[in-house]
Write an enzyme that holds these catalytic residues in place. Structure first.
Site, PDB file in Angstrom:
ATOM      1  N   GLY A  89       0.833  -1.187   0.000  1.00  0.00           N
ATOM      2  CA  GLY A  89       0.000   0.000   0.000  1.00  0.00           C
ATOM      3  C   GLY A  89       0.874   1.245   0.000  1.00  0.00           C
ATOM      4  CG  ASP A  91       2.071   8.142  -3.850  1.00  0.00           C
ATOM      5  OD1 ASP A  91       3.097   8.412  -4.494  1.00  0.00           O
ATOM      6  OD2 ASP A  91       0.922   8.414  -4.245  1.00  0.00           O
ATOM      7  CB  CYS A 191       4.291   9.070   1.689  1.00  0.00           C
ATOM      8  SG  CYS A 191       5.603   8.090   2.423  1.00  0.00           S
TER       9      CYS A 191
END
Length: 232
Positions: A89, A91, A191
């Protein structure tokens, strides 16, 4: 419930090689769980904790935005960095030398069936480690990881987190900036969070370098206590 965790220190190792090794351990645990259910058996599933440092690499999670990588392929080569799209999960993030990267590959059913609690305990492990150095850290609402001065204009991230879980088995984990070259974060939107800084432990302490082995021992101690586990 098996609360023994096999600890391995992998040293400096290529990201893709380590990812494949994680996948192997992850798959072994899942296969054992399937076999136990199929055969009505109770063979304990294993748990692992890997510590590693990676050569310069950027990784993009499943929900990430490729535009958050701010340099092209040629510039990556100039920076001696690689790039991978991966199955955790979150970014985009950076890994590199001077960072303690931890990959817990746990069957959470050996501990508790709660992924949010799992993430909070990973964060708490780093928060308690930082406290030993006199650095007050905490969480930021809606943003996974460990932060300093959260909720202020001076908020800065010191530890990123991103996990994958299937049938309560976890992989990927945390990246704690200890002696990191923070210049590498200038080439991404870390992120996916705009307008917030990144920091490292040595910067916060105003020293050239913090002993990595010392930091790792503190992380291991807090991790095992919080998870009520035994590292073997």
């Amino acid at each position: 419930m098996n609360k023994n965790i096999h600890f391995q220190e992998l040293g400096l190792r290529d990201y893709k090689e380590t990812w494949e090794y994680q996948e192997k351990l992850f798959r072994e645990i899942l296969d054992q769980k399937v076999k136990n259910r199929r055969e009505a058996a109770e063979e304990p599933t294993k748990n692992h904790l890997l510590f590693v440092e990676h050569p310069h690499v950027y990784t993009l999670g499943k929900s990430g935005d490729i535009s958050h990588l701010l340099i092209n392929e040629e510039q990556l080569k100039q920076k001696h960095a690689t790039f991978y799209k991966i199955n955790r999960g979150g970014d985009i993030t950076y890994h590199g030398p001077g960072q303690v990267v931890g990959y817990p590959i746990l069957d959470l059913e050996n501990f508790f069936s709660d992924i949010h609690k799992y993430l909070r305990l990973l964060e708490e492990t780093i928060i308690l480690t930082l406290a030993e150095y006199g650095v007050k850290a905490g969480r930021s609402d809606g943003e996974t990881g460990v932060w300093l001065d959260s909720g202020t204009p001076f908020a800065r991230k010191i530890c990123a987190m991103g996990v994958r879980a299937s049938r309560w088995v976890t992989m990927h984990g945390f990246a704690f900036n200890v002696n990191s070259d923070l210049g590498y974060f200038d080439h991404i939107v870390p992120c996916g969070i705009q307008d917030k800084a990144v920091t490292s432990l040595n910067v916060e302490l105003g020293v050239k370098e913090v002993p990595m082995e010392e930091v790792k021992e503190k992380i291991k101690r807090h991790f095992s206590r919080l998870f009520e586990a035994q590292l073997i």
